[in-house]
Enzyme design. Structure first.
Site, PDB file in Angstrom:
ATOM      1  N   ARG A  56       0.857  -1.201   0.000  1.00 14.05           N
ATOM      2  CA  ARG A  56       0.000   0.000   0.000  1.00 14.05           C
ATOM      3  C   ARG A  56       0.884   1.239   0.000  1.00 14.05           C
ATOM      4  NH1 ARG A  56      -1.296   1.640   4.601  1.00 14.05           N
ATOM      5  NH2 ARG A  56      -2.104  -0.308   5.444  1.00 14.05           N
ATOM      6  N   TYR A 109     -16.540  17.289 -15.340  1.00  5.97           N
ATOM      7  CA  TYR A 109     -16.825  15.861 -15.500  1.00  5.97           C
ATOM      8  C   TYR A 109     -17.862  15.464 -14.448  1.00  5.97           C
ATOM      9  CZ  TYR A 109     -16.139  10.850 -15.094  1.00  5.97           C
ATOM     10  OH  TYR A 109     -16.347   9.511 -15.010  1.00  5.97           O
ATOM     11  N   ASP A 182      -7.213  19.163 -14.162  1.00  5.69           N
ATOM     12  CA  ASP A 182      -7.533  17.807 -14.620  1.00  5.69           C
ATOM     13  C   ASP A 182      -7.119  17.746 -16.088  1.00  5.69           C
ATOM     14  OD1 ASP A 182      -8.746  15.546 -15.727  1.00  5.69           O
ATOM     15  OD2 ASP A 182     -10.464  15.644 -14.365  1.00  5.69           O
ATOM     16  N   LYS A 207      -8.184   6.885 -19.298  1.00  2.18           N
ATOM     17  CA  LYS A 207      -8.484   7.442 -20.619  1.00  2.18           C
ATOM     18  C   LYS A 207      -7.232   7.388 -21.510  1.00  2.18           C
ATOM     19  CE  LYS A 207     -12.272   8.066 -18.330  1.00  2.18           C
ATOM     20  NZ  LYS A 207     -12.584   9.320 -17.630  1.00  2.18           N
TER      21      LYS A 207
HETATM   22  C1  LIG Z   1     -13.106   9.705 -16.344  1.00  2.16           C
HETATM   23  C2  LIG Z   1     -12.741  11.034 -15.813  1.00  2.16           C
HETATM   24  C3  LIG Z   1     -12.513  11.233 -14.443  1.00  2.16           C
HETATM   25  C4  LIG Z   1     -12.705  10.135 -13.425  1.00  2.16           C
HETATM   26  O1  LIG Z   1     -11.800   9.110 -13.591  1.00  2.16           O
HETATM   27  P1  LIG Z   1     -12.102   7.542 -13.225  1.00  2.16           P
HETATM   28  O2  LIG Z   1     -10.848   6.882 -13.638  1.00  2.16           O
HETATM   29  O3  LIG Z   1     -13.296   7.142 -14.023  1.00  2.16           O
HETATM   30  O4  LIG Z   1     -12.372   7.497 -11.772  1.00  2.16           O
HETATM   31  C5  LIG Z   1     -12.126  12.491 -14.032  1.00  2.16           C
HETATM   32  N1  LIG Z   1     -11.990  13.517 -14.890  1.00  2.16           N
HETATM   33  C6  LIG Z   1     -12.217  13.373 -16.203  1.00  2.16           C
HETATM   34  C7  LIG Z   1     -12.054  14.542 -17.119  1.00  2.16           C
HETATM   35  C8  LIG Z   1     -12.598  12.141 -16.713  1.00  2.16           C
HETATM   36  O5  LIG Z   1     -12.845  11.999 -18.028  1.00  2.16           O
END
Ligand SMILES: *Cc1c(COP(=O)(O)O)cnc(C)c1O
Length: 387
Positions: A56, A109, A182, A207
């Site tokens: 962890r 998001y 982000d 992504k």
């Molecule tokens: C998918 C996404 C998230 C969240 O991520 P997860 O891996 O699904 O928890 C946060 N910000 C953006 C812009 C996203 O596309």
């Protein structure tokens, strides 16, 4: 300068392939093994080999990923989590206390909005939405002394609004807050927020970073070592870490990020050309279009304009839903950033949780994650679906 430091200064593609890992001293393995171990033998009490005591706290496969993504974002330290939202929650708990306040994008998001609205708020953290494309309105939403974080996505999801990271960093720092970007939609290949003044980069590595729709993960990257220390503590104390196999898959994906992003951008540009001249299509939203209100800022802070394209379908929601259900190469599904093209209806799918709020998206909106297939096949597929 060590070989590793030298690699961290190299070009993006070289860093993507080499940063974070030296071939294994014992075996010469070029790729880090999946260290499927929870614990580590100690040479006498407290005698750790390489600093590892429990997975962890740290695991060598995760360490390799964390070093790699930090180098790609030109940060000092990276942290890998079980998901993007796990990264976000850990960040908020590390930096905010009850009574604090956060400014978030007014088209955040959906999962990020839900996290602030339904989870963090219960623990006493306030939030206000502001449009990331309007620095003055973001500045006006900041509450001096109370606002700890200004949280920005650029491009935003799904409306692809562009925030000027340098200008947002200036107003955020004037108020004594930290700028969180982000960077999921751009990926570190197209945009490096830390070099533009941001304090923290957040990724859903699910992504573009992972890039193959086969792993869920998240990451944080910072350049400030005090911030890094707080995140190290909270990553371990909360424990929402990436497992070794997930870290390995994500690291594998990052090696080809530059190549994939170039093709995502090429294909998105072809799709945008096609959509802008189609009679059944209303507004086409893509930061690469000169008519996009954020085009100039995007040109300044991004290498290219990305693989995400949104458009409005003439005839309202029923037509938009029909288009989403008729494509065959574009797969109907949530998520984005994988090699395969995806199509979705944000109002009913990814953004259903913001229906009825200020963050609601138009019901005739369709979002594409343009993949790396043959561009002609993607266009023919959309042509069939729109007829
Ligand atoms: C998918 C996404 C998230 C969240 O991520 P997860 O891996 O699904 O928890 C946060 N910000 C953006 C812009 C996203 O596309």
């Amino acid at each position: 300068m060590s070989a590793q430091q030298h690699r961290n200064k190299a070009g993006f593609e070289t860093r993507a392939i080499h940063a974070g890992y030296e071939p294994d001293a014992a075996t010469g393995a070029v790729i880090p093994p999946i260290y499927a171990t929870s614990t580590y033998k100690q040479d006498g009490v407290g005698g750790l080999r390489g600093g590892y005591e429990y997975s962890r706290s740290a695991n060598p496969t995760r360490t390799a990923l964390e070093g790699n993504i930090a180098a790609l974002e030109e940060g000092e330290r990276g942290f890998a989590f079980a998901s993007g939202l796990a990264a976000e929650d850990t960040l908020v708990r590390a930096l905010c206390r009850p009574g604090d306040h956060v400014v978030i994008p007014d088209d955040a998001y959906g999962g990020t909005f839900r996290l602030f609205d339904k989870v963090e708020q219960v623990w006493g953290l306030g939030h206000s939405p502001a449009p990331v494309s309007d620095v003055d309105r973001v500045a006006a939403a900041i509450r001096p002394g109370e606002t700890k974080l200004v949280w920005v996505e650029t491009p935003t999801n799904p409306l692809l609004n562009i925030g000027d990271i340098e200008a947002l960093a200036a107003v955020t720092h004037d108020a004594g807050a930290l700028l969180v970007v982000d960077n999921t939609f751009a990926s570190p290949y197209l945009q490096q927020p830390l070099t533009l003044g941001a304090d923290v980069v957040v990724h859903s590595t699910t992504k573009y970073c992972g890039g193959h729709s086969d792993v869920v993960g998240g990451a944080l990257v910072v350049k400030d070592l005090d911030l890094a220390e707080k995140l190290t503590f909270h990553q371990n104390a909360i424990g929402a870490v990436a497992g070794p196999f997930d870290a390995w898959l994500t690291l594998r994906g990052l090696k080809t990020l530059a190549l994939r992003m170039e093709r995502h951008c090429d294909n998105a540009e072809r799709v945008v050309d096609f959509l802008t001249s189609h009679p059944a299509v209303g507004d086409v939203i893509y930061p690469g279009l000169e008519t996009h209100p954020g085009h100039e800022v995007a040109q300044r802070q991004m290498r290219r304009f990305g693989g995400m394209v949104s458009f409005r379908v003439n005839g309202g929601e029923s037509q938009a839903l029909a288009v989403c259900e008729r494509t065959e190469v574009f797969t109907l599904g949530e998520s984005l950033g994988g090699v395969e093209s995806l199509i979705e209806h944000p109002g009913r799918m990814t953004h259903a949780s913001v229906a009825g709020t200020d963050l609601e998206v138009p019901s005739d909106l369709v979002r594409l994650s343009v993949g790396i297939e043959t561009a002609d096949d993607l266009i023919a597929d959309l042509e069939r679906a729109l007829d």
